[in-house]
Structure formats: structure tokens, C-alpha cells
Design an enzyme around this catalytic site. Structure first.
Site, PDB file in Angstrom:
ATOM      1  CB  CYS A 179      38.150  36.348  45.205  1.00 23.68           C
ATOM      2  SG  CYS A 179      36.594  37.191  45.552  1.00 23.68           S
ATOM      3  CB  CYS A 195      38.292  40.032  45.405  1.00 25.10           C
ATOM      4  SG  CYS A 195      37.810  38.907  46.728  1.00 25.10           S
TER       5      CYS A 195
END
Length: 318
Positions: free
Chosen positions: A31, A34
């Protein structure tokens, strides 16, 4: 920051959140957003200096935890307080957005400072250093004037040590609130008992004088109430409530329900204090381990006493 797995979730997230809020960051190695959010969260954890704990959950490695929270996309952050999720946000956020989210839920630095002062005051009282405890409680209230626990403890100790004027000054603000907080009304009632003993000649009567006057007239409520006030001032709580019950059973409305009001105040004063977050379950640690000891037994005994007199009051009023 700590990495969370199913093995340490209970201890590091649920139990820890009983004492301090825990921000759980659900993320994944693949991700991109993230990786942008994590440095911001880590920076704020350091900057907020203990006001919250940061915990990370890799959703791929911990699908059971992700499923428990119904996580459908990452990054997702969930704030845990008192063992329960209270709020959260999804997607990468700017530092300002995360700050705004945290400030909405976290205690301020002043609130934490006040709580620390109150904890120190409790320790000082247990060691017998009353003056130092008074000083700490004054500092706590100065740091956070909205801390009602600090105000209550401070006023109660001021009354105990005979500083009635300062106690009355500190009661002025909460007694103006609508509705009036029961804990501060209870302190006001007790303060009135202390001043009665100080100002009324009956404050120096022998118990036999009270009993003789009452024996001549069972409905001499003024004398009964005076005796109850003196008993309360001396900390003879149950004897005071017994006298007040005699008035209530004969005339519930006497003197604008003065007997009932003092009775309720005494119950509030002697009821065991509510456990703090880190000791949310009396007699148990944050992890639920039984902690048996004298203090728990004493609290159970006092709770039983309070409940008994509550029932007596209910019966007298019905």
C-alpha cells in the site's frame, strides 16, 4: 509504535487502551498511501508524548484482526479507548488532519498533568503528608480547572483540615451549574455540618443532651437534625443517617427535605470511588487477573453498607 499480532492484541491494544488511547493503523506492505501515512503517525506519537500509543496491524499477516474491525481498505486507522473503538479515518491524511482527529479525542497536556498531580497527591496522602497532598491538588486544579476529580479531592481535603473558607470558594463554581453536580452538593452539605459545629452552641453538646431533648419530643426534628449534623461532622456517618431516617419516616418534607438531602450527601461521600481506567474492574488488573487484597474487601464492605442505607432511604420515602 508496536506491531500487533493476534497473540499480543489483547494486551497491547485492548488492555492498554483502558489507560491510554491506542491508535491502531491497519496497513499493508503493498500500500503506497500507507507508507506516506506511517511517518506522520510516528512523528505525532513522539510529539504527543504519551497522550496516545501507536499500534500497527499488517492486514495480510493478521486477517483475523482485520476481520474483527471490518477493515475493507488500507490505510485505515481506528482509535481505541476503554477497550472499544470510538472513531477512525480511512486513507492517507495530512499531518494537520491527523492532528485535528487526535485533538478531538485525546486529553490535553494540561489534563494529563493534572491527573498526574492527583495521583501523586493520593500517594502523599497514603504516606501521611497532608500538606504536600494539598499542594499537589492545588497544582492539579491550576493545571486543569475543569478537572472535577481534582476539585472534589482538593475541597474534601480542605474541609478535613479545617480550611472552610477556601473550600467554600472552590465550591462556588460547580454549585452554580445546572444541574448541580451531586458530588459537590455533598461536599457543600458536609461543609455546612462542619460550620454548624463551629458556630452553633449545640456543636458542643454531649450526646446525652441531644437524647434527653429528643426523648421529651420524638418530633423535635430540629434537635434530631442538629445531632445528625454533629455526627456527620465527626465522620460518624451511619449514626448520622440513622437520625436522619427518624426524621424522614415521620416527615419527609420537613425543612425543605433537609434530612433527605443530607442523607443523600452522606451516601455520596462514603461511596467507594469509581475505579480509574487502568483499574476499570475492581479487584482485577487490566488483563483481568484477580487481585485479591484488603483494599478490595474494604471497598466491597463499604459498597454493601451504602446499598443497605439506600434501601432504607427508599423504604422511608415510599
Amino acid at each position: 509504535m508496536i506491531d500487533i499480532t493476534i497473540e499480543n492484541f489483547e494486551a497491547e491494544v485492548v488492555a492498554t487502551s483502558m489507560a491510554v488511547p491506542v491508535l491502531v493503523d491497519f496497513w499493508a506492505t503493498w500500500c503506497g498511501p500507507c507508507k506516506t501515512l506511517v511517518p506522520t503517525l510516528e512523528k505525532l506519537e513522539v510529539e504527543y508524548a504519551g497522550r496516545f500509543k501507536l499500534a500497527k496491524v499488517d492486514v495480510d499477516a493478521n486477517q483475523q484482526i482485520a476481520g474483527m474491525f471490518g477493515i475493507r481498505s488500507v490505510p485505515t486507522c481506528v482509535l481505541m479507548v476503554d477497550g472499544k473503538p470510538v472513531d477512525g479515518f480511512m486513507g492517507a491524511q495530512t499531518e494537520g488532519q491527523v492532528r485535528q482527529f487526535l485533538d478531538k479525542h485525546l486529553p490535553s497536556a494540561n489534563e494529563l498533568a493534572a491527573e498526574a498531580e492527583v495521583d501523586e497527591a493520593e500517594q502523599l496522602l497514603q504516606s501521611g503528608d497532608t500538606q504536600a497532598a494539598l499542594h499537589k491538588l492545588a497544582e492539579a486544579l491550576q493545571a486543569d480547572p475543569s478537572n472535577d476529580d481534582a476539585r472534589f479531592d482538593y475541597v474534601r481535603l480542605l474541609i478535613t483540615t479545617g480550611d472552610y473558607e477556601q473550600a467554600a470558594d472552590l465550591l462556588h463554581e460547580p454549585l452554580k451549574r445546572i444541574p448541580k453536580p451531586l458530588q459537590f452538593d455533598a461536599l457543600q452539605q458536609w461543609l455546612q455540618c462542619m460550620r454548624f459545629v463551629q458556630q452553633d452552641e449545640r456543636g458542643n453538646w454531649e450526646w446525652a443532651q441531644f437524647d434527653a431533648a429528643i426523648a421529651q419530643n420524638k418530633r423535635d426534628f430540629d434537635t434530631r437534625f442538629a445531632k445528625a449534623q454533629v455526627l456527620a461532622a465527626e465522620g460518624q456517618w451511619t449514626h448520622s443517617m440513622d437520625e436522619l431516617l427518624e426524621i424522614i419516616m415521620r416527615d419527609k418534607a420537613w425543612n425543605d427535605q433537609a434530612a433527605r438531602k443530607l442523607f443523600v450527601a452522606i451516601l455520596e461521600l462514603i461511596a467507594p470511588a469509581k475505579p480509574k481506567k487502568q483499574d476499570a474492574v475492581p479487584g482485577k488488573s487490566a488483563g483481568g487477573i484477580e487481585l485479591l487484597g484488603k483494599n478490595t474487601a474494604e471497598q466491597d464492605e463499604m459498597t454493601a453498607l451504602v446499598n443497605s442505607y439506600r434501601r432504607k432511604l427508599s423504604m422511608a420515602l415510599n
